[in-house]
Motif scaffolding. Structure first.
Motif, PDB file in Angstrom:
ATOM      1  N   ARG A   1      -1.096   6.391  19.495  1.00  0.00           N
ATOM      2  CA  ARG A   1      -2.185   5.134  18.830  1.00  0.00           C
ATOM      3  C   ARG A   1      -1.716   4.308  17.895  1.00  0.00           C
ATOM      4  NH1 ARG A   1      -3.178   7.956  22.784  1.00  0.00           N
ATOM      5  NH2 ARG A   1      -5.379   8.868  23.483  1.00  0.00           N
ATOM      6  N   VAL A   2      -0.567   4.425  17.730  1.00  0.00           N
ATOM      7  CA  VAL A   2      -0.073   3.455  16.327  1.00  0.00           C
ATOM      8  C   VAL A   2      -0.095   2.180  16.836  1.00  0.00           C
ATOM      9  CG1 VAL A   2       1.825   2.871  14.936  1.00  0.00           C
ATOM     10  CG2 VAL A   2       1.068   5.327  15.533  1.00  0.00           C
ATOM     11  N   LEU A   3      -0.575   1.171  15.845  1.00  0.00           N
ATOM     12  CA  LEU A   3      -0.686  -0.050  16.071  1.00  0.00           C
ATOM     13  C   LEU A   3       0.518  -0.862  15.364  1.00  0.00           C
ATOM     14  CD1 LEU A   3      -4.322  -0.967  15.698  1.00  0.00           C
ATOM     15  CD2 LEU A   3      -3.181  -0.936  17.754  1.00  0.00           C
ATOM     16  N   SER A   4       0.808  -0.342  14.181  1.00  0.00           N
ATOM     17  CA  SER A   4       1.955  -0.768  13.321  1.00  0.00           C
ATOM     18  C   SER A   4       2.369   0.214  12.339  1.00  0.00           C
ATOM     19  CB  SER A   4       1.380  -2.209  12.595  1.00  0.00           C
ATOM     20  OG  SER A   4       0.358  -2.208  11.674  1.00  0.00           O
ATOM     21  N   ALA A   5       3.486   0.033  11.849  1.00  0.00           N
ATOM     22  CA  ALA A   5       4.163   0.881  11.135  1.00  0.00           C
ATOM     23  C   ALA A   5       4.615   0.210   9.687  1.00  0.00           C
ATOM     24  CB  ALA A   5       5.243   1.675  11.399  1.00  0.00           C
ATOM     25  N   HIS A   6       4.685   0.666   8.601  1.00  0.00           N
ATOM     26  CA  HIS A   6       4.882  -0.067   7.425  1.00  0.00           C
ATOM     27  C   HIS A   6       5.408   0.890   6.519  1.00  0.00           C
ATOM     28  CE1 HIS A   6       2.005  -3.010   8.804  1.00  0.00           C
ATOM     29  NE2 HIS A   6       1.295  -2.018   9.331  1.00  0.00           N
ATOM     30  N   PHE A   7       6.369   0.350   5.556  1.00  0.00           N
ATOM     31  CA  PHE A   7       7.281   1.156   4.704  1.00  0.00           C
ATOM     32  C   PHE A   7       7.070   0.692   3.306  1.00  0.00           C
ATOM     33  CE2 PHE A   7       9.008   2.069   8.808  1.00  0.00           C
ATOM     34  CZ  PHE A   7       9.453   3.525   8.735  1.00  0.00           C
ATOM     35  N   SER A   8       7.571   1.583   2.629  1.00  0.00           N
ATOM     36  CA  SER A   8       7.380   1.238   0.928  1.00  0.00           C
ATOM     37  C   SER A   8       8.543   0.418   0.730  1.00  0.00           C
ATOM     38  CB  SER A   8       7.528   2.523   0.113  1.00  0.00           C
ATOM     39  OG  SER A   8       7.388   2.098  -1.466  1.00  0.00           O
ATOM     40  N   PRO A   9       8.512  -0.949   0.372  1.00  0.00           N
ATOM     41  CA  PRO A   9       9.357  -2.040   0.032  1.00  0.00           C
ATOM     42  C   PRO A   9      10.361  -1.756  -0.914  1.00  0.00           C
ATOM     43  CG  PRO A   9       7.379  -2.639  -0.645  1.00  0.00           C
ATOM     44  CD  PRO A   9       7.062  -1.530  -0.358  1.00  0.00           C
ATOM     45  N   ALA A  10      10.152  -0.891  -2.129  1.00  0.00           N
ATOM     46  CA  ALA A  10      10.859  -0.515  -3.259  1.00  0.00           C
ATOM     47  C   ALA A  10      10.537   0.873  -3.854  1.00  0.00           C
ATOM     48  CB  ALA A  10      10.356  -1.372  -4.522  1.00  0.00           C
ATOM     49  N   LEU A  11      11.446   1.282  -4.812  1.00  0.00           N
ATOM     50  CA  LEU A  11      11.242   2.607  -5.190  1.00  0.00           C
ATOM     51  C   LEU A  11      10.187   2.645  -6.425  1.00  0.00           C
ATOM     52  CD1 LEU A  11      15.282   3.356  -6.125  1.00  0.00           C
ATOM     53  CD2 LEU A  11      13.986   4.491  -4.358  1.00  0.00           C
ATOM     54  N   PRO A  12       9.458   3.902  -6.430  1.00  0.00           N
ATOM     55  CA  PRO A  12       8.425   3.830  -7.154  1.00  0.00           C
ATOM     56  C   PRO A  12       9.016   4.163  -8.744  1.00  0.00           C
ATOM     57  CG  PRO A  12       8.617   5.950  -6.082  1.00  0.00           C
ATOM     58  CD  PRO A  12       9.513   4.980  -5.431  1.00  0.00           C
ATOM     59  N   HIS A  13       8.203   3.868  -9.700  1.00  0.00           N
ATOM     60  CA  HIS A  13       8.567   3.883 -11.240  1.00  0.00           C
ATOM     61  C   HIS A  13       8.921   5.621 -11.244  1.00  0.00           C
ATOM     62  CE1 HIS A  13       9.158   3.789 -15.346  1.00  0.00           C
ATOM     63  NE2 HIS A  13       8.265   4.755 -15.628  1.00  0.00           N
TER      64      HIS A  13
ATOM     65  N   CYS B   1       0.884  -1.364  -0.014  1.00  0.00           N
ATOM     66  CA  CYS B   1       0.087  -0.222   0.054  1.00  0.00           C
ATOM     67  C   CYS B   1       0.722   1.141   0.092  1.00  0.00           C
ATOM     68  CB  CYS B   1      -0.990  -0.177   1.213  1.00  0.00           C
ATOM     69  SG  CYS B   1      -2.284  -1.374   0.985  1.00  0.00           S
ATOM     70  N   CYS B   2       2.056   1.106   0.877  1.00  0.00           N
ATOM     71  CA  CYS B   2       2.855   2.286   0.677  1.00  0.00           C
ATOM     72  C   CYS B   2       3.559   2.604  -0.633  1.00  0.00           C
ATOM     73  CB  CYS B   2       4.073   2.050   1.681  1.00  0.00           C
ATOM     74  SG  CYS B   2       3.465   1.931   3.455  1.00  0.00           S
ATOM     75  N   LEU B   3       3.952   1.686  -1.209  1.00  0.00           N
ATOM     76  CA  LEU B   3       4.323   1.769  -2.526  1.00  0.00           C
ATOM     77  C   LEU B   3       3.300   2.024  -3.761  1.00  0.00           C
ATOM     78  CD1 LEU B   3       6.709   1.582  -4.614  1.00  0.00           C
ATOM     79  CD2 LEU B   3       6.448  -0.932  -4.835  1.00  0.00           C
ATOM     80  N   ALA B   4       1.974   1.441  -3.391  1.00  0.00           N
ATOM     81  CA  ALA B   4       1.004   2.037  -4.246  1.00  0.00           C
ATOM     82  C   ALA B   4       0.815   3.702  -4.167  1.00  0.00           C
ATOM     83  CB  ALA B   4      -0.253   1.276  -4.240  1.00  0.00           C
ATOM     84  N   MET B   5       0.845   4.237  -3.006  1.00  0.00           N
ATOM     85  CA  MET B   5       0.654   5.578  -2.840  1.00  0.00           C
ATOM     86  C   MET B   5       1.641   6.479  -3.406  1.00  0.00           C
ATOM     87  SD  MET B   5      -0.860   6.425   1.123  1.00  0.00           S
ATOM     88  CE  MET B   5      -0.918   8.112   0.437  1.00  0.00           C
ATOM     89  N   GLU B   6       3.048   5.743  -3.396  1.00  0.00           N
ATOM     90  CA  GLU B   6       4.174   6.664  -4.128  1.00  0.00           C
ATOM     91  C   GLU B   6       4.224   6.611  -5.582  1.00  0.00           C
ATOM     92  OE1 GLU B   6       7.942   6.787  -1.233  1.00  0.00           O
ATOM     93  OE2 GLU B   6       7.680   4.685  -2.129  1.00  0.00           O
ATOM     94  N   GLU B   7       3.449   5.469  -6.307  1.00  0.00           N
ATOM     95  CA  GLU B   7       3.351   5.264  -7.550  1.00  0.00           C
ATOM     96  C   GLU B   7       1.957   6.382  -7.902  1.00  0.00           C
ATOM     97  OE1 GLU B   7       5.165   3.730  -9.453  1.00  0.00           O
ATOM     98  OE2 GLU B   7       5.985   1.764  -8.788  1.00  0.00           O
ATOM     99  N   SER B   8       1.282   6.715  -7.060  1.00  0.00           N
ATOM    100  CA  SER B   8       0.222   7.800  -7.418  1.00  0.00           C
ATOM    101  C   SER B   8       0.731   9.019  -7.241  1.00  0.00           C
ATOM    102  CB  SER B   8      -0.836   7.407  -6.604  1.00  0.00           C
ATOM    103  OG  SER B   8      -1.317   5.934  -6.702  1.00  0.00           O
ATOM    104  N   LEU B   9       1.689   9.359  -6.873  1.00  0.00           N
ATOM    105  CA  LEU B   9       2.127  10.933  -6.393  1.00  0.00           C
ATOM    106  C   LEU B   9       2.989  11.255  -7.830  1.00  0.00           C
ATOM    107  CD1 LEU B   9       3.411  10.431  -2.620  1.00  0.00           C
ATOM    108  CD2 LEU B   9       1.202  11.365  -3.623  1.00  0.00           C
ATOM    109  N   ASN B  10       3.170  12.572  -7.735  1.00  0.00           N
ATOM    110  CA  ASN B  10       3.816  13.314  -9.066  1.00  0.00           C
ATOM    111  C   ASN B  10       5.071  12.820  -9.409  1.00  0.00           C
ATOM    112  OD1 ASN B  10       5.362  15.248  -7.592  1.00  0.00           O
ATOM    113  ND2 ASN B  10       3.250  16.021  -6.681  1.00  0.00           N
TER     114      ASN B  10
END
Length: 598
Positions: A579-591, A509-518
């Motif tokens: 209130r954070v339950l878990s933290a997740h990072f983008s696993p790769a570089l966006p295109h 999901c982190c990477l999908a967000m990055e792929e959507s950014l400018n």
């Protein structure tokens, strides 16, 4: 040593005859701001009278302000994008400018996810160079003896591309560093850099940074100022030193150059500079191996008088970290500029960051100002809004900047919100308040609310197969990490707790967000390495209700409350983090590619 000169300025005693002329020029321009503005507009309208764009508005050759204001509409980039695209595709007719478009300057602002293309003409380089030439004469009024040493500036070129019609498209500073104005600049004792041109112009960011840092270490005793364009860039340099000091110390000890430096022109240049210096190597190792890096800038470069770096606007978030690493050195913000136009300079460069004001130089372009309350409403082209001229703005009021340039932008809304703080002679001075509609920014990236919303929507599609949805979200630009990164807080609703999304899915999901950014964001991640991986922090159910309760307890109306899509108020960030339950990072570089989408 100040000179007695018949050209002595009201700004203060000049350091040399050349400075005296520069200060006198500032005085002349700012004393006669309105007549300079009138002449600038007349010159622009006269030379561009036969352009396709201006002929649409039937000015009849008039160069009068009143005619111009009544007939030419206030525009945004999208209004002239078709014309810009035609020029980019190879149309060489006089569409926007009577002078040929020499290249496009790529803005950090975006349209449809791509950098905006700002047309420019060859003579604009002269205009930009003239503004640069005023900076040191002003600085010399506040900091003496800058001709007795060097400046350690971390300057870089970025990737460039060509439009379908063959014109270069690149950032304004890349254009400047690659111009003869910079490469063949005459020797000026007040403006000597530790970094050779070969290092600055190296397109590989690692080789460029490594060799600039190496030269800065060799020159540590003569460095009088340390800088980069943006605060984020200087912090990246400090982080680079943290990561690479063992190899740098090795090179200094042995007088050899890291084999990773493969650019032939850079190697040839730096080979002339490196020399065995065991004492310096011992010093670098001793300082950099300490756990505490507080004051590292003044520890390594002990004669540094100030930092030359932009810390206004979105860059203000880096002030505490820079203060930590510099031991509290003053931070000088010297000029105000963009891809569209260079605007002005800070006549009191040693002022505190929160008090920085820029004086608009009236010879740079024709400037108008849209009262900010009015600018929030949609502008109607056949009923132009009432804009205020440069000399008629009012102290304390906020305006959106509108420019008419020699390069063919006419009544163009830049998107910067400025507050008038005073006047120098008849020229107003402005505090930069913010970029309009920008939500998140780490470096030169600018992400607005609509873009963030779209990115969340795209990423949340990965959750549908788990019967999970994003109930609420907000964001935060985390600049405590180097490089900084986007943090997105998600509150999730999982309808089937036995089938909730895994860590791997949330990382995606982190990477999908990055792929959507400018493309500016993605370039910062992939090429410039100026932005770290995006992070999603999943918070407990009910967290955003607590956020609302907190806002209401501080006086917000329950009827008008909206979830803020970006937070930076420390108690709110602390509430969310608790209130954070878990933290997740983008696993790769966006295109990302330097080629523009057609």
């Amino acid at each position: 040593m100040a000179v007695d000169s018949p050209l002595s300025s009201a700004l203060g005693p000049p350091a040399c005859e050349k400075d005296a002329k520069a200060l006198q020029f500032i005085e002349e321009m700012t004393r006669n701001a309105d007549s300079v503005q009138e002449n600038v507009l007349a010159e622009i309208l006269s030379r561009n009278a036969k352009t396709e764009y201006l002929q649409r508005f039937k000015l009849g050759g008039s160069t009068q302000r009143s005619t111009f204001k009544s007939k030419v509409p206030v525009i945004t980039y999208e209004d002239i994008q078709p014309e810009i695209q035609r020029i980019a595709n190879g149309n060489r007719s006089a569409i926007l400018s009577a002078h040929p478009i020499s290249e496009f300057l790529t803005s950090s602002g975006t349209s449809a996810g791509e950098r905006k293309l700002m047309p420019t003409i060859q003579e604009e380089l002269d205009r930009r160079q003239q503004l640069y030439s005023l900076l040191m004469p002003v600085m010399n009024l506040y900091v003496r003896d800058l001709d007795k040493g060097k400046g350690l500036y971390f300057l870089f070129v970025k990737s460039e591309t060509k439009t379908p019609g063959g014109l270069l498209a690149r950032p304004v500073l890349t254009s400047y560093y690659k111009s003869d104005h910079f490469k063949t600049r005459p020797y000026d004792p007040y403006n000597v850099y530790t970094s050779p041109n070969e290092s600055i112009l190296c397109p590989d960011s690692f080789q460029s940074m490594y060799t600039q840092m190496l030269c800065g270490l060799y020159d540590r005793e003569v460095v009088l100022r340390v800088g980069a364009v943006f605060a984020s860039g200087l912090l990246r340099a400090i982080r680079f030193l943290q990561m690479n000091w063992p190899q740098l110390a090795h090179d200094i000890r042995t007088g050899s150059l890291n084999p990773k430096i493969t650019d032939p022109s850079v190697r040839q240049c730096i080979d002339q500079i490196v020399r065995p210096d065991p004492e310096l190597a011992d010093f670098v190792e001793a300082e950099c191996s300490k756990e505490n890096w507080e004051g590292i800038i003044t520890r390594i470069w002990p004669n540094t008088k100030y930092l030359d770096v932009i810390v206004t606007g979105a860059m203000a978030q880096y002030i505490p970290t820079l203060t930590h690493y510099s031991g509290g050195l003053p931070m000088a913000c010297t000029m105000y500029a963009s891809s569209e136009c260079y605007f002005g300079l800070n006549l009191n460069p040693m002022s505190k960051p929160a008090e920085v004001s820029y004086t608009i130089m009236p010879n740079m372009a024709y400037f108008e100002f849209l009262p900010y309350e009015q600018s929030s409403s949609e502008l109607i082209h056949d009923s132009p809004p009432r804009l205020v001229d440069l000399v008629d703005v009012e102290v304390g009021k906020e305006y959106e900047l509108v420019i008419t340039t020699y390069s063919g932008l006419h009544r163009y809304r830049v998107g910067d919100i400025l507050r008038v703080t005073g006047f120098h002679n008849s020229a107003p001075q402005f505090h930069f308040v913010r970029r309009k509609n920008v939500l998140l920014s780490i470096d030169s990236d600018k992400t607005d609310e609509a873009e963030l919303q779209k990115a969340v929507e795209n990423a949340s599609e990965l959750l549908t197969e788990f019967n999970t949805s994003v109930v609420e979200y907000t964001s935060y630009a985390d600049t405590k990490t180097i490089p900084g990164h986007y943090v997105i807080y998600w509150e999730l609703l999982a309808k089937d707790s036995a089938n909730s999304p895994s860590e791997e899915v949330l990382n995606r999901c982190c990477l999908a967000m990055e792929e959507s950014l400018n493309s500016v964001y993605r370039q910062g991640r992939v090429s410039d390495k100026s932005i770290g991986p995006l992070e999603i922090r999943v918070v407990k159910s009910g967290t955003f209700e607590e956020l609302m309760d907190y806002a209401i307890s501080r006086g917000a109306s329950i009827n008008q409350y909206k979830v803020p899509r970006c937070v930076n108020f420390t108690p709110i960030v602390e509430l969310l983090d608790s209130r954070v339950l878990s933290a997740h990072f983008s696993p790769a570089l966006p295109h990302w590619t330097s080629k523009r989408r057609r």
